[in-house]
Design an enzyme around this catalytic site. Structure first.
Site, PDB file in Angstrom:
ATOM      1  N   GLY A  54       0.850  -1.090   0.045  1.00 41.81           N
ATOM      2  CA  GLY A  54       0.063  -0.120   0.072  1.00 41.81           C
ATOM      3  C   GLY A  54       0.768   1.215  -0.058  1.00 41.81           C
ATOM      4  N   ALA A  55       0.469   2.148  -0.889  1.00 41.23           N
ATOM      5  CA  ALA A  55       1.574   3.348  -1.146  1.00 41.23           C
ATOM      6  C   ALA A  55       1.866   4.071   0.205  1.00 41.23           C
ATOM      7  CB  ALA A  55       0.966   4.241  -2.231  1.00 41.23           C
ATOM      8  N   GLN A 200      -5.659  -8.915  -2.269  1.00 46.31           N
ATOM      9  CA  GLN A 200      -5.688  -7.945  -1.223  1.00 46.31           C
ATOM     10  C   GLN A 200      -7.185  -7.313  -0.710  1.00 46.31           C
ATOM     11  OE1 GLN A 200      -3.860  -7.881  -3.770  1.00 46.31           O
ATOM     12  NE2 GLN A 200      -1.911  -6.751  -3.349  1.00 46.31           N
ATOM     13  N   ASP A 241      -1.806   4.660  -6.459  1.00 53.19           N
ATOM     14  CA  ASP A 241      -0.008   4.567  -6.197  1.00 53.19           C
ATOM     15  C   ASP A 241       0.662   5.547  -6.519  1.00 53.19           C
ATOM     16  OD1 ASP A 241      -1.240   1.554  -6.167  1.00 53.19           O
ATOM     17  OD2 ASP A 241       0.356   1.470  -4.777  1.00 53.19           O
TER      18      ASP A 241
HETATM   19  O1  MRU Z   1       0.504  -4.024  -4.491  1.00 54.58           O
HETATM   20  P1  MRU Z   1      -0.047  -3.226  -3.353  1.00 54.58           P
HETATM   21  O2  MRU Z   1      -0.922  -4.301  -2.649  1.00 54.58           O
HETATM   22  O3  MRU Z   1       0.963  -2.365  -2.709  1.00 54.58           O
HETATM   23  O4  MRU Z   1      -1.113  -2.286  -4.093  1.00 54.58           O
HETATM   24  C1  MRU Z   1      -1.828  -1.285  -3.133  1.00 54.58           C
HETATM   25  C2  MRU Z   1      -2.630  -0.578  -4.022  1.00 54.58           C
HETATM   26  O5  MRU Z   1      -2.809  -0.624  -5.201  1.00 54.58           O
HETATM   27  C3  MRU Z   1      -3.488   0.166  -3.049  1.00 54.58           C
HETATM   28  O6  MRU Z   1      -4.906   0.362  -3.855  1.00 54.58           O
HETATM   29  C4  MRU Z   1      -3.019   1.645  -3.401  1.00 54.58           C
HETATM   30  O7  MRU Z   1      -1.696   1.587  -2.609  1.00 54.58           O
HETATM   31  C5  MRU Z   1      -3.611   2.503  -2.465  1.00 54.58           C
HETATM   32  S1  MRU Z   1      -2.977   2.468  -0.718  1.00 54.58           S
HETATM   33  C6  MRU Z   1      -4.076   3.419   0.343  1.00 54.58           C
END
Ligand code: MRU
Length: 352
Positions: A54-55, A200, A241
């Protein structure tokens, strides 16, 4: 956030032990395991292998990684480059690492560097918590308006992947308005996209919402179009992201398809993000945002079970870009704006 009556964050520092503590998100929803990260290598491993994800969360984890690197007297610039390249799409990671790095480079004192790195990592953490809280307050209005139009009938919200508190520190981005609406007593129901290949949505978003008592239904990724066609979605809210200053948004693979479907069905499609997710240097998201390609085994296997013929080749694009014309608006800590350079710059005039 409360988990079984305990306050829990996704990351914190044990100052006495000089250890960064995280939840190993690979094991949820079945096991809640806290893992110790003691070195910058541990930090890189955790980001790459998605113990943290998550970003906003990988940004904060990267910031604490710089602190550990300073503590262990590493060549700081080399380590920062390694941390930044652990995952390429979410701009929060390089933003946070660079923020800590630029501050510690201002002093030659080892003790001072440690103090600054720690303070800056804490500052980024608290800022992200407040940003998510604000996103919730602004996004609440959108859900409230729909609820009023529907005379209090259930508002159906669709979300993709996990842009919840697990992807941040508290509240989440896409989920912040959802939590705020639930707290305000609005009738809501959330459609949770499973989000292959790492699920996720099915594993993490469903777990979060369930712990909070929010009604939700997990759907397979391919169901979004169908439920939108049948009036079963009032609004889609997703995270991001990396978002260009012109309004193109990279998010978990499959987001673009949901946006296309939302457009075709006249459903508002919002992207919720803190300002740390804007890339102020990139104009054309489709051409310029780096899209992470992960191990094809993540597609081949599900929970350790081989799904595919062993010899078939698989590709694992982890993100896609939703162009600005498909986005109704952004929900940020400074308010809601349209997905256009002009509107984004009105909210963030210092970036113009
Ligand atoms: O690959 P991930 O699980 O890190 O991807 C996360 C996402 O795409 C989320 O939607 C994004 O980071 C938004 S976080 C609040």
């Amino acid at each position: 956030m409360k988990v079984d009556n305990n306050d829990l964050r996704t990351i914190w520092l044990d100052e006495k032990e000089k250890v960064v503590k995280i939840i190993d998100q690979r094991l949820l929803p079945h096991k809640l395991v806290i893992v110790d990260l003691k070195t910058s290598d541990d930090i890189i491993y955790a980001i790459k292998n998605m113990l943290v994800r998550g970003a906003p969360l990988i940004g904060v984890t990267g910031a604490f990684g710089v602190y550990l690197a300073v503590l262990n007297n590493e060549d700081i610039k080399i380590t920062c480059d390694k941390i930044k390249s652990a995952r390429p799409t979410a701009v929060n990671l390089s933003w946070a690492v660079d923020k800590v790095l630029s501050k510690i480079l201002k002093t030659d004192s080892y003790i001072e560097k440690i103090k600054i790195a720690k303070e800056t990592a804490y500052e980024i953490t608290e800022d992200e918590v407040q940003n998510c809280k604000k996103i919730g307050e602004y996004g609440l209005k959108l859900i409230k308006d729909i609820s009023l139009k529907k005379n209090g009938e259930t508002v159906n919200i669709l979300t993709h992947c996990n842009a919840g508190w697990l992807a941040c520190i508290e509240y989440g981005t896409a989920t912040a308005p959802i939590y705020a609406a639930f707290d305000a007593g609005i009738n809501i129901h959330v459609w949770v996209d499973e989000t292959r290949p790492l699920n996720q949505g099915a594993r993490l978003t469903a777990w979060e919402l369930g712990k909070y008592g929010i009604p939700h239904t997990i759907i397979c990724d391919n169901a979004g179009g169908h439920i939108m066609q049948h009036n079963m979605v009032d609004i889609a809210i997703v995270g991001a992201d990396r978002v260009t200053y012109t309004g193109d948004a990279a998010n978990k693979i499959g987001t673009y398809l949901k946006a296309l479907s939302a457009k075709d069905n006249g459903i508002p499609f919002y992207v919720a993000l803190p300002s740390s997710t804007f890339d102020w240097n990139i104009k054309d998201g489709v051409k310029e945002i780096p899209i992470e390609e992960r191990n094809p085994d993540e597609v081949r296997y599900m929970e350790g079970l081989l799904l595919t013929p062993k010899d078939s080749s698989c590709a694992n694009f982890a993100f896609d870009v939703t162009p600005r014309h498909l986005i109704t608006g952004f929900i940020t800590e400074r308010g809601i704006c349209k997905a256009s350079e002009d509107d984004i710059m009105k909210l963030f005039p210092e970036k113009a």
